[in-house]
Design a protein around this motif. Structure first.
Motif, PDB file in Angstrom:
ATOM      1  N   UNK A  10      16.890  13.109   9.056  1.00  0.00           N
ATOM      2  CA  UNK A  10      17.113  14.402   8.387  1.00  0.00           C
ATOM      3  C   UNK A  10      16.828  14.311   6.888  1.00  0.00           C
ATOM      4  N   UNK A  11      17.296  13.216   6.277  1.00  0.00           N
ATOM      5  CA  UNK A  11      17.062  13.032   4.842  1.00  0.00           C
ATOM      6  C   UNK A  11      15.575  12.856   4.545  1.00  0.00           C
ATOM      7  N   UNK A  12      14.878  12.109   5.387  1.00  0.00           N
ATOM      8  CA  UNK A  12      13.445  11.878   5.176  1.00  0.00           C
ATOM      9  C   UNK A  12      12.661  13.189   5.259  1.00  0.00           C
ATOM     10  N   UNK A  13      13.074  14.074   6.152  1.00  0.00           N
ATOM     11  CA  UNK A  13      12.408  15.371   6.262  1.00  0.00           C
ATOM     12  C   UNK A  13      12.739  16.258   5.067  1.00  0.00           C
ATOM     13  N   UNK A  14      14.023  16.312   4.708  1.00  0.00           N
ATOM     14  CA  UNK A  14      14.431  17.180   3.596  1.00  0.00           C
ATOM     15  C   UNK A  14      13.835  16.730   2.267  1.00  0.00           C
TER      16      UNK A  14
ATOM     17  N   UNK B 287       8.911  12.780   5.480  1.00  0.00           N
ATOM     18  CA  UNK B 287       8.493  12.967   6.861  1.00  0.00           C
ATOM     19  C   UNK B 287       8.129  14.421   7.090  1.00  0.00           C
ATOM     20  N   UNK B 288       7.128  14.633   7.919  1.00  0.00           N
ATOM     21  CA  UNK B 288       6.764  15.992   8.312  1.00  0.00           C
ATOM     22  C   UNK B 288       7.804  16.505   9.316  1.00  0.00           C
ATOM     23  N   UNK B 289       8.142  17.794   9.283  1.00  0.00           N
ATOM     24  CA  UNK B 289       9.135  18.315  10.228  1.00  0.00           C
ATOM     25  C   UNK B 289       8.778  18.078  11.697  1.00  0.00           C
ATOM     26  N   UNK B 290       7.496  17.923  12.009  1.00  0.00           N
ATOM     27  CA  UNK B 290       7.081  17.692  13.398  1.00  0.00           C
ATOM     28  C   UNK B 290       6.850  16.200  13.673  1.00  0.00           C
TER      29      UNK B 290
ATOM     30  N   UNK C 183       0.830  -1.186   0.000  1.00  0.00           N
ATOM     31  CA  UNK C 183       0.000   0.000   0.000  1.00  0.00           C
ATOM     32  C   UNK C 183       0.872   1.247   0.000  1.00  0.00           C
ATOM     33  N   UNK C 184       0.412   2.304  -0.647  1.00  0.00           N
ATOM     34  CA  UNK C 184       1.173   3.549  -0.696  1.00  0.00           C
ATOM     35  C   UNK C 184       0.916   4.361   0.573  1.00  0.00           C
ATOM     36  N   UNK C 185       1.983   4.988   1.043  1.00  0.00           N
ATOM     37  CA  UNK C 185       1.873   5.841   2.212  1.00  0.00           C
ATOM     38  C   UNK C 185       1.245   7.182   1.847  1.00  0.00           C
ATOM     39  N   UNK C 186       0.580   7.834   2.795  1.00  0.00           N
ATOM     40  CA  UNK C 186       0.131   9.208   2.557  1.00  0.00           C
ATOM     41  C   UNK C 186       1.324  10.155   2.501  1.00  0.00           C
ATOM     42  N   UNK C 187       1.080  11.370   2.085  1.00  0.00           N
ATOM     43  CA  UNK C 187       2.138  12.360   1.904  1.00  0.00           C
ATOM     44  C   UNK C 187       2.647  12.858   3.254  1.00  0.00           C
ATOM     45  N   UNK C 188       3.947  12.888   3.437  1.00  0.00           N
ATOM     46  CA  UNK C 188       4.622  13.439   4.605  1.00  0.00           C
ATOM     47  C   UNK C 188       4.098  12.830   5.905  1.00  0.00           C
ATOM     48  N   UNK C 189       4.636  11.672   6.219  1.00  0.00           N
ATOM     49  CA  UNK C 189       4.254  10.968   7.432  1.00  0.00           C
ATOM     50  C   UNK C 189       4.697  11.726   8.679  1.00  0.00           C
TER      51      UNK C 189
END
Length: 256
Positions: free
Chosen positions: A212-216, A220-223, A109-115
């Motif tokens: 850090x890479x996942x956020x940039x 991943x969401x910054x929070x 399954x595909x993940x939603x945008x910015x976990x």
């Protein structure tokens, strides 16, 4: 007799005149030059105190300016030679590098945008410290998987030598892995068993690089928050190490 006397006198007068013309001029006495010298007095040997102070002050300013200029030049050269600290980039080993089977991922399954969550677990296996040994270990783990698609249920795994191995990647997840778990997010596994020993510093640093890479890259969401799993073999030392991360949450992703 008068004529000879006149002639004699004439010759004596001529002789005296010639003698007078041949005499050198009389030397000039000092008294004759002195008046000119007194009209233009020579004060070259006398120094004006004000002039001396001004010249000394200008000299000090000039020397200080040269010293400051050299100092600033040295600072500029040093600042140009000092490179900013460079963090080690993510040591990512793609799925195709360690698994050439290219299995079917249609059930994923595909993940939603910015976990907003990352769940951290341990593999409970032995550790590996090289690409060769980790590839061998991951293939053995995958062969023992009986879940959907017979693929590893992790998004990424981190080895003891600080390498990140891609499994499902950033965009896919196994449906069963997200049931009855809160919150849903990436599943990051540390290769090894950490119930009695802590993870290596290379693993922890690579985990930071991964976050850090996942956020940039906006996966991943910054929070985002980091969660552990509370099961029978809780990786106590791994959790204790991850508590230093500011995103760590005291809750567990599989709480009831």
């Amino acid at each position: 007799m008068e004529l000879p006397l006149r002639i004699l006198n004439y010759h004596e007068t001529r002789h005296n005149t010639n003698h007078t013309e041949e005499e050198p001029p009389a030397p000039v006495t000092p008294e004759e030059n002195t008046p000119l010298l007194h009209r233009f007095p020579n004060n070259g040997s006398e120094r004006n105190p004000v002039t001396t102070v001004i010249v000394s002050l200008l000299l000090v300013i000039l020397i200080a300016g040269v010293i400051i200029g050299i100092y600033l030049l040295i600072l500029q050269n040093d600042s140009e030679n000092i490179l900013p600290p460079v963090e080690r980039p993510l040591q990512l080993v793609s799925r195709s590098q360690w698994d050439t089977s290219d299995g079917d991922q249609s059930a994923l399954r595909s993940f939603p945008y910015r976990l907003r969550a990352v769940t951290v677990v341990q593999t409970g296996t032995e550790r590996c410290n090289s690409t060769e040994s980790c590839t061998k270990l991951l293939l053995e783990m995958q062969n023992n998987v009986t879940a959907v698609n017979a693929t590893l249920p992790y998004n990424f795994l981190i080895s003891s030598n600080g390498q990140t191995y891609e499994a499902l990647g950033w965009l896919k997840c196994i449906p069963q892995a997200t049931k009855n778990t809160t919150p849903t997010g990436l599943l990051l596994a540390f290769i090894g068993n950490f119930t009695e020993t802590p993870p290596t510093q290379s693993q922890l640093q690579e985990a930071k690089n991964f976050f850090d890479t996942s956020v940039s890259e906006q996966y991943l969401h910054p929070s985002y928050r980091i969660f552990g799993k509370n099961k029978n073999d809780t990786p106590t030392h791994l959790i204790d190490s991850l508590k230093a991360f500011p995103q760590w949450s005291n809750e567990f992703s599989d709480k009831n």
